[in-house]
Scaffold this motif. Structure first.
Motif, PDB file in Angstrom:
ATOM      1  N   SER A   1       0.829  -1.210   0.000  1.00  0.00           N
ATOM      2  CA  SER A   1       0.000   0.000   0.000  1.00  0.00           C
ATOM      3  C   SER A   1       0.861   1.257   0.000  1.00  0.00           C
ATOM      4  O   SER A   1       0.505   2.255  -0.638  1.00  0.00           O
ATOM      5  CB  SER A   1      -0.956  -0.001   1.191  1.00  0.00           C
ATOM      6  OG  SER A   1      -0.236   0.082   2.401  1.00  0.00           O
ATOM      7  N   LEU A   2       1.988   1.221   0.699  1.00  0.00           N
ATOM      8  CA  LEU A   2       2.886   2.380   0.669  1.00  0.00           C
ATOM      9  C   LEU A   2       3.455   2.598  -0.731  1.00  0.00           C
ATOM     10  O   LEU A   2       3.498   3.735  -1.227  1.00  0.00           O
ATOM     11  CB  LEU A   2       4.020   2.202   1.676  1.00  0.00           C
ATOM     12  CG  LEU A   2       3.643   2.361   3.143  1.00  0.00           C
ATOM     13  CD1 LEU A   2       4.826   2.018   4.037  1.00  0.00           C
ATOM     14  CD2 LEU A   2       3.157   3.760   3.425  1.00  0.00           C
ATOM     15  N   LEU A   3       3.876   1.521  -1.358  1.00  0.00           N
ATOM     16  CA  LEU A   3       4.413   1.651  -2.715  1.00  0.00           C
ATOM     17  C   LEU A   3       3.342   2.118  -3.699  1.00  0.00           C
ATOM     18  O   LEU A   3       3.613   2.946  -4.580  1.00  0.00           O
ATOM     19  CB  LEU A   3       5.012   0.325  -3.173  1.00  0.00           C
ATOM     20  CG  LEU A   3       6.312  -0.087  -2.486  1.00  0.00           C
ATOM     21  CD1 LEU A   3       6.719  -1.486  -2.914  1.00  0.00           C
ATOM     22  CD2 LEU A   3       7.408   0.906  -2.782  1.00  0.00           C
TER      23      LEU A   3
ATOM     24  N   GLY B   1       0.734   3.945  -2.927  1.00  0.00           N
ATOM     25  CA  GLY B   1       0.485   5.352  -2.622  1.00  0.00           C
ATOM     26  C   GLY B   1       1.535   6.268  -3.222  1.00  0.00           C
ATOM     27  O   GLY B   1       1.216   7.328  -3.779  1.00  0.00           O
ATOM     28  N   VAL B   2       2.794   5.865  -3.120  1.00  0.00           N
ATOM     29  CA  VAL B   2       3.868   6.669  -3.713  1.00  0.00           C
ATOM     30  C   VAL B   2       3.713   6.708  -5.229  1.00  0.00           C
ATOM     31  O   VAL B   2       3.857   7.771  -5.854  1.00  0.00           O
ATOM     32  CB  VAL B   2       5.254   6.103  -3.308  1.00  0.00           C
ATOM     33  CG1 VAL B   2       6.362   6.722  -4.128  1.00  0.00           C
ATOM     34  CG2 VAL B   2       5.502   6.332  -1.828  1.00  0.00           C
ATOM     35  N   GLY B   3       3.386   5.581  -5.825  1.00  0.00           N
ATOM     36  CA  GLY B   3       3.219   5.525  -7.273  1.00  0.00           C
ATOM     37  C   GLY B   3       2.077   6.397  -7.763  1.00  0.00           C
ATOM     38  O   GLY B   3       2.207   7.126  -8.753  1.00  0.00           O
ATOM     39  N   VAL B   4       0.956   6.348  -7.063  1.00  0.00           N
ATOM     40  CA  VAL B   4      -0.192   7.166  -7.468  1.00  0.00           C
ATOM     41  C   VAL B   4       0.120   8.649  -7.267  1.00  0.00           C
ATOM     42  O   VAL B   4      -0.261   9.494  -8.091  1.00  0.00           O
ATOM     43  CB  VAL B   4      -1.458   6.736  -6.691  1.00  0.00           C
ATOM     44  CG1 VAL B   4      -2.584   7.734  -6.859  1.00  0.00           C
ATOM     45  CG2 VAL B   4      -1.907   5.362  -7.150  1.00  0.00           C
ATOM     46  N   SER B   5       0.819   8.974  -6.192  1.00  0.00           N
ATOM     47  CA  SER B   5       1.202  10.377  -5.967  1.00  0.00           C
ATOM     48  C   SER B   5       2.113  10.882  -7.082  1.00  0.00           C
ATOM     49  O   SER B   5       1.939  12.002  -7.585  1.00  0.00           O
ATOM     50  CB  SER B   5       1.912  10.524  -4.624  1.00  0.00           C
ATOM     51  OG  SER B   5       1.053  10.162  -3.578  1.00  0.00           O
ATOM     52  N   LEU B   6       3.073  10.067  -7.465  1.00  0.00           N
ATOM     53  CA  LEU B   6       3.966  10.469  -8.553  1.00  0.00           C
ATOM     54  C   LEU B   6       3.215  10.569  -9.880  1.00  0.00           C
ATOM     55  O   LEU B   6       3.510  11.443 -10.701  1.00  0.00           O
ATOM     56  CB  LEU B   6       5.132   9.489  -8.671  1.00  0.00           C
ATOM     57  CG  LEU B   6       6.153   9.548  -7.532  1.00  0.00           C
ATOM     58  CD1 LEU B   6       7.189   8.445  -7.688  1.00  0.00           C
ATOM     59  CD2 LEU B   6       6.819  10.906  -7.470  1.00  0.00           C
ATOM     60  N   LEU B   7       2.250   9.696 -10.075  1.00  0.00           N
ATOM     61  CA  LEU B   7       1.431   9.770 -11.285  1.00  0.00           C
ATOM     62  C   LEU B   7       0.613  11.061 -11.308  1.00  0.00           C
ATOM     63  O   LEU B   7       0.490  11.717 -12.347  1.00  0.00           O
ATOM     64  CB  LEU B   7       0.509   8.552 -11.365  1.00  0.00           C
ATOM     65  CG  LEU B   7      -0.292   8.377 -12.638  1.00  0.00           C
ATOM     66  CD1 LEU B   7       0.647   8.143 -13.814  1.00  0.00           C
ATOM     67  CD2 LEU B   7      -1.257   7.220 -12.495  1.00  0.00           C
ATOM     68  N   GLY B   8       0.073  11.448 -10.165  1.00  0.00           N
ATOM     69  CA  GLY B   8      -0.660  12.709 -10.079  1.00  0.00           C
ATOM     70  C   GLY B   8       0.241  13.906 -10.334  1.00  0.00           C
ATOM     71  O   GLY B   8      -0.142  14.858 -11.026  1.00  0.00           O
ATOM     72  N   LEU B   9       1.439  13.850  -9.785  1.00  0.00           N
ATOM     73  CA  LEU B   9       2.399  14.933 -10.015  1.00  0.00           C
ATOM     74  C   LEU B   9       2.802  15.003 -11.487  1.00  0.00           C
ATOM     75  O   LEU B   9       2.926  16.095 -12.055  1.00  0.00           O
ATOM     76  CB  LEU B   9       3.633  14.730  -9.139  1.00  0.00           C
ATOM     77  CG  LEU B   9       4.671  15.836  -9.147  1.00  0.00           C
ATOM     78  CD1 LEU B   9       4.076  17.134  -8.635  1.00  0.00           C
ATOM     79  CD2 LEU B   9       5.864  15.431  -8.304  1.00  0.00           C
ATOM     80  N   ALA B  10       2.970  13.849 -12.109  1.00  0.00           N
ATOM     81  CA  ALA B  10       3.305  13.825 -13.537  1.00  0.00           C
ATOM     82  C   ALA B  10       2.169  14.414 -14.366  1.00  0.00           C
ATOM     83  O   ALA B  10       2.404  15.167 -15.329  1.00  0.00           O
ATOM     84  CB  ALA B  10       3.598  12.400 -13.984  1.00  0.00           C
ATOM     85  N   GLY B  11       0.935  14.088 -13.997  1.00  0.00           N
ATOM     86  CA  GLY B  11      -0.209  14.663 -14.704  1.00  0.00           C
ATOM     87  C   GLY B  11      -0.277  16.173 -14.537  1.00  0.00           C
ATOM     88  O   GLY B  11      -0.566  16.912 -15.491  1.00  0.00           O
ATOM     89  N   LEU B  12       0.006  16.642 -13.329  1.00  0.00           N
ATOM     90  CA  LEU B  12       0.023  18.083 -13.077  1.00  0.00           C
ATOM     91  C   LEU B  12       1.093  18.770 -13.917  1.00  0.00           C
ATOM     92  O   LEU B  12       0.829  19.795 -14.570  1.00  0.00           O
ATOM     93  CB  LEU B  12       0.268  18.344 -11.591  1.00  0.00           C
ATOM     94  CG  LEU B  12       0.504  19.794 -11.175  1.00  0.00           C
ATOM     95  CD1 LEU B  12      -0.740  20.621 -11.424  1.00  0.00           C
ATOM     96  CD2 LEU B  12       0.940  19.859  -9.730  1.00  0.00           C
ATOM     97  N   ARG B  13       2.283  18.208 -13.922  1.00  0.00           N
ATOM     98  CA  ARG B  13       3.373  18.801 -14.708  1.00  0.00           C
ATOM     99  C   ARG B  13       3.057  18.761 -16.204  1.00  0.00           C
ATOM    100  O   ARG B  13       3.378  19.700 -16.942  1.00  0.00           O
ATOM    101  CB  ARG B  13       4.695  18.076 -14.440  1.00  0.00           C
ATOM    102  CG  ARG B  13       5.245  18.349 -13.089  1.00  0.00           C
ATOM    103  CD  ARG B  13       5.646  19.793 -12.989  1.00  0.00           C
ATOM    104  NE  ARG B  13       5.948  20.128 -11.614  1.00  0.00           N
ATOM    105  CZ  ARG B  13       5.751  21.311 -11.086  1.00  0.00           C
ATOM    106  NH1 ARG B  13       5.258  22.277 -11.805  1.00  0.00           N
ATOM    107  NH2 ARG B  13       6.049  21.542  -9.838  1.00  0.00           N
ATOM    108  N   ALA B  14       2.413  17.697 -16.654  1.00  0.00           N
ATOM    109  CA  ALA B  14       2.040  17.617 -18.069  1.00  0.00           C
ATOM    110  C   ALA B  14       1.028  18.701 -18.415  1.00  0.00           C
ATOM    111  O   ALA B  14       1.128  19.350 -19.470  1.00  0.00           O
ATOM    112  CB  ALA B  14       1.473  16.238 -18.389  1.00  0.00           C
ATOM    113  N   LEU B  15       0.060  18.925 -17.532  1.00  0.00           N
ATOM    114  CA  LEU B  15      -0.915  19.990 -17.781  1.00  0.00           C
ATOM    115  C   LEU B  15      -0.252  21.362 -17.798  1.00  0.00           C
ATOM    116  O   LEU B  15      -0.627  22.237 -18.583  1.00  0.00           O
ATOM    117  CB  LEU B  15      -2.014  19.965 -16.715  1.00  0.00           C
ATOM    118  CG  LEU B  15      -3.071  18.882 -16.845  1.00  0.00           C
ATOM    119  CD1 LEU B  15      -3.968  18.873 -15.623  1.00  0.00           C
ATOM    120  CD2 LEU B  15      -3.897  19.106 -18.106  1.00  0.00           C
TER     121      LEU B  15
END
Length: 128
Positions: free
Chosen positions: A64-66, A68-82
């Motif tokens: 679950s920790l891994l 969570g980190v993966g989803v957070s990084l995916l969200g950050l990547a989406g933000l940076r892409a936008l």
């Protein structure tokens, strides 16, 4: 060099060890056997399952920790892409929009995960 024992001496020693481990016969021996049996049963039925449960919980927490980190990084990547790939669309007064979009997408992902978890719980309750 040490002197080797012959086979008859070794067999006699083994017999002495077996006799020493064997409890006395009668009621004291039966009580000793009962105590040993109860202790080994308690260990088998409590400690061994707890070890397995601990391993299961440990792997679940790590996963679950891994995740969570993966989803957070995916969200950050989406933000940076936008922010970078949309050109001048989200500049000036609209600079907050990529943050809101990323937040809503992550919130939707969390809602889908929660829905799947509760759906599984409802299925289990219906079966019982």
């Amino acid at each position: 060099m040490a002197r080797r024992k012959n086979t008859t001496d070794a067999k006699a020693d083994e017999a002495k060890v077996k006799d020493a481990k064997r409890p006395a016969s009668g009621i004291p021996g039966a009580l000793s056997d009962l105590k040993d049996l109860a202790v080994s049963y308690a260990k088998q039925e409590t400690i061994d399952p707890l070890r397995g449960l601990g391993r299961f919980v440990g792997l679940g927490v790590a996963g679950s920790l891994l995740l969570g980190v993966g989803v957070s990084l995916l969200g950050l990547a989406g933000l940076r892409a936008l922010q970078t790939e949309t050109g001048s669309t989200f500049t000036g007064n609209w600079s907050w929009a990529p943050y809101l979009i990323a937040f809503v997408l992550l919130l939707g992902l969390a809602a889908m995960a929660g829905s799947a978890i509760t759906k599984e719980s409802r299925k289990r309750e219906d079966r019982t």
